[in-house]
Design an enzyme around this catalytic site. Structure first.
Site, PDB file in Angstrom:
ATOM      1  N   ASP A 348       0.818  -0.999   0.147  1.00 29.96           N
ATOM      2  CA  ASP A 348       0.084   0.174   0.115  1.00 29.96           C
ATOM      3  C   ASP A 348       1.047   1.273  -0.059  1.00 29.96           C
ATOM      4  O   ASP A 348       2.104   1.182   0.609  1.00 29.96           O
ATOM      5  CB  ASP A 348      -1.031   0.079   1.369  1.00 29.96           C
ATOM      6  CG  ASP A 348      -1.610   1.200   1.543  1.00 29.96           C
ATOM      7  OD1 ASP A 348      -2.370   1.632   0.740  1.00 29.96           O
ATOM      8  OD2 ASP A 348      -1.367   1.880   2.439  1.00 29.96           O
ATOM      9  N   ASP A 552      -1.460  -0.798   5.857  1.00 31.97           N
ATOM     10  CA  ASP A 552      -1.448  -0.454   7.444  1.00 31.97           C
ATOM     11  C   ASP A 552      -2.939   0.278   7.740  1.00 31.97           C
ATOM     12  O   ASP A 552      -3.308   0.414   8.839  1.00 31.97           O
ATOM     13  CB  ASP A 552      -0.565   0.815   7.651  1.00 31.97           C
ATOM     14  CG  ASP A 552      -0.954   2.069   6.748  1.00 31.97           C
ATOM     15  OD1 ASP A 552      -1.457   1.919   5.949  1.00 31.97           O
ATOM     16  OD2 ASP A 552      -0.925   3.298   7.416  1.00 31.97           O
ATOM     17  N   ASP A 556      -6.956  -1.617   3.915  1.00 32.85           N
ATOM     18  CA  ASP A 556      -6.238  -2.810   3.183  1.00 32.85           C
ATOM     19  C   ASP A 556      -6.332  -4.096   3.912  1.00 32.85           C
ATOM     20  O   ASP A 556      -5.904  -4.958   3.418  1.00 32.85           O
ATOM     21  CB  ASP A 556      -4.528  -2.331   3.747  1.00 32.85           C
ATOM     22  CG  ASP A 556      -4.017  -1.130   3.221  1.00 32.85           C
ATOM     23  OD1 ASP A 556      -4.463  -0.821   1.935  1.00 32.85           O
ATOM     24  OD2 ASP A 556      -3.280  -0.261   3.928  1.00 32.85           O
TER      25      ASP A 556
END
Length: 655
Positions: A348, A552, A556
């Site tokens: 990410d 995080d 996600d």
């Protein structure tokens, strides 16, 4: 349903939800939990009783045997229970029952200590495995904590608080500043900046005006919003995230299914061979029943899979322990095994490859303005706002030790920025699209220069704001979510291992490309919603094989659960990401990912060495017992010796 001006109250005077956004806390690793594990206590108790029985054997044989019986019961009860449940419920044999049978067989011919040691080692291995596997159980309670419980619904101009389950498509809702948005919908009236990090992962709040889409689970900013519901509670994007996580959790790894099948086949084969060895030789070879039973018990002992079991867990636990020293927490040995086969690492962007906090990258003072004076005035105005961009400007002024000025009046300009009076002069700081609205004025030449500068900064993936004094452009400020210092090195180390690196982000393509250029990632996927990330993770798995997803945020979580191995950020990551993740970077040091994969690969090489060695020893002992015959003590020494050797080989990873 389109809301009319009559249906929307002119002011907010009554009702409303008190639901506030909550940040769930991740569970922390507690070493005491291992000793609190009942299986571990039983295994250690069994081992202590075994040593005590051995110590008193020369003094009192009766007490020694009694202690051995208790040791067998304490250490073997759990495994015997599991084995009997498999036998009764599934009508199948497993290694648990086989191990107990081997220990009882050793005891039946007087070798109590050898049988107790078999049970102790097997119970200890099972306890360690159970503890690590408990850490891999996923929990979506953190996701559920972000789900709003109620909403303020407006009917006939009257507001009432209702559970979100009662919301229907077309309902009109009011969301006050700072509240969670309770449902997916379209803004009918109002302007505000909405923090969509829980859905898109964007580091900056998104401006919402009439006609804008909003999502359940996101946080409204400083302006009230009137929203028309477009999806029922069970069909919101947030609900989809939860469902996708649940579905991914239910998947059973192929390696576990294979081990289960192999365990059944192995146990059946050993039991069948033992039974045949007891019955056939007296009938076919005219052996005595005593000699036949002795040989069968030797076979049962040497064929027990203690060394094979120990081939895997000590090596994996050593690798897990070594990783923990570096701040990398595995929730189960299977994730270490999967990590060794990694072909792609997908990151990410926000909060993972980047810091997740906007920083001022460019502060440009207009002609005739002192830079420090302009920064001090800007920070003085922005000090009154909680917007992330405002906080970045204030932070920069504080870092440069500038003295802030007294602000006489200040107010937020919803959907644009903020303004205030300093020394009787009106200062305004906000979105640079004001440049596009000044085309009708006479100061086009100066504006065109600022437009050109804005275009240059935006091509670099930066967010640009204007600073105005009494309507005149005084300066421009550019902000950007900066790349983590170790991001480039982390990507390079992964590529040196032959691993491709991808970046998945909900941010704009321009911003994503800039970050990709700075970090050197191989594949870039931008403008993604959580369900899009899941689609890309599945595609990467189909094309390349095992995929690690590093993230995080709550957004996600589905991708973390869908990847072969989900890796969450421990310090700045959301509670949901940490609960769903299979591996947690407790210190957020992404540079350690490559070394962890290398360690996982090394652990798998050691596991293969151990399994080949253990299988060879077992085969050799079984053949020797059949062809020539070996004494039970020699069989136990060979069996236990191979077990100790494979354990020591696995512990090499602790160096």
């Amino acid at each position: 349903m389109q809301a009319t001006s009559k249906q929307i109250p002119k002011s907010i005077t009554r009702g409303g939800s008190t639901q506030q956004p909550r940040t769930p806390r991740p569970r922390r690793f507690d070493p005491r939990a291992m000793l609190g594990n009942s299986e571990m206590q039983a295994a250690l108790g069994s081992g202590l009783l075994m040593l005590t029985a051995w110590a008193v054997s020369g003094w009192s044989e009766a007490i020694s045997i009694l202690l051995y019986v208790v040791s067998y019961s304490v250490g073997g009860w759990s495994k015997a229970k599991e084995g009997m449940e498999t036998l009764v419920k599934e009508r199948d044999l497993d290694v648990n029952l086989l191990m107990i049978a081997a220990a009882l067989g050793a005891a039946s011919i007087g070798y109590w200590n050898e049988g107790a040691m078999l049970i102790f080692i097997f119970a200890l291995s099972g306890a360690l495995e159970s503890y690590t596997m408990e850490r891999s159980k996923k929990d979506i309670s953190s996701l559920m904590a972000l789900k709003p419980a109620t909403a303020v619904r407006i009917e006939q101009g009257i507001m009432s608080e209702v559970p979100i389950d009662l919301l229907a498509v077309g309902d009109l809702l009011l969301v006050r500043p700072g509240e969670l948005i309770p449902a997916d919908g379209i803004v009918c009236r109002g302007e505000s900046a909405v923090n969509q990090a829980s859905i898109t992962g964007e580091s900056l709040p998104a401006e919402k005006t009439a006609g804008s889409d909003v999502f359940a689970g996101t946080v409204n900013g400083e302006g009230p919003l009137y929203i028309e519901v477009t999806k029922s509670a069970e069909n919101t994007l947030f609900a989809k995230i939860i469902r996708m996580v649940e579905e991914a959790e239910s998947e059973v790894p192929e390696s576990q299914r294979f081990i289960k099948r192999l365990e059944s086949i192995y146990a059946r084969a050993v039991v069948a061979a033992t039974a045949a060895l007891i019955v056939l030789p007296p009938l076919v070879l005219d052996w005595s029943w005593g000699a036949t039973f002795y040989k069968a018990m030797v076979f049962l002992v040497v064929a027990s899979p203690c060394a094979l079991v120990s081939s895997i867990m000590p090596a994996m636990l050593s690798a897990i322990s070594k990783s923990a020293r570096k701040g990398i927490l595995f929730k189960g040995g299977v994730h270490l095994e999967n990590m060794a086969k990694t072909s792609v690492v997908a990151f990410d962007k926000t909060g993972t490859l980047t810091e997740g906090v906007p920083q001022v990258t460019d502060f440009i003072a207009g002609e005739g303005y002192d830079r420090n004076g302009l920064l001090a005035a800007s920070a003085s105005i922005e000090k009154l706002s909680r917007h992330p961009l405002a906080e970045a400007i204030v932070r920069m002024a504080e870092e440069e030790h500038l003295e802030l000025l007294a602000v006489e009046e200040s107010k937020s300009v919803t959907g644009w920025g903020i303004e205030g009076l300093i020394g009787g002069r009106l200062w305004r700081i906000g979105k640079s699209d004001l440049l596009d609205e000044r085309n009708g004025e006479a100061v086009l030449s100066a504006d065109e220069q600022w437009k050109a500068l804005r275009g240059k900064l935006e091509k670099e993936g930066k967010t640009v704001s204007l600073i105005l004094e009494d309507g005149q452009i005084a300066g421009m400020v550019a902000l950007q979510d900066t790349v983590r210092p170790q991001a480039e090195a982390a990507v390079r180390k992964l590529q040196e291992l032959g691993i491709k690196v991808a970046m998945l982000t909900g941010d704009r393509t321009v911003t994503a490309e800039v970050i990709a250029g700075q970090t050197g990632v191989d594949l870039v996927f931008a403008g993604l919603l959580p369900e899009d990330k899941v689609t890309h993770i599945k595609a990467l798995r189909e094309q390349y094989g095992n995929v690690i997803m590093v993230g995080d945020g709550v957004n996600d979580a589905p991708a973390l659960a869908t990847a072969t191995v989900g890796m969450g950020m421990g310090m700045k990551g959301s509670g949901a990401a940490l609960e769903i993740a299979d591996v947690v970077l407790m210190n957020d040091n992404i540079e350690e990912i490559a070394s962890t994969i290398a360690l996982a690969r090394r652990s798998q090489r050691i596991v293969k060495q151990n399994m080949i060695f253990a299988a060879t020893v077992i085969a050799t002992l079984m053949l020797s017992n059949f062809l020539q015959g070996i004494a039970l003590p020699f069989g136990v020494i060979g069996h236990e010796g191979s077990t100790i050797l494979v354990i020591l080989n696995g512990l090499r990873l602790l160096r």
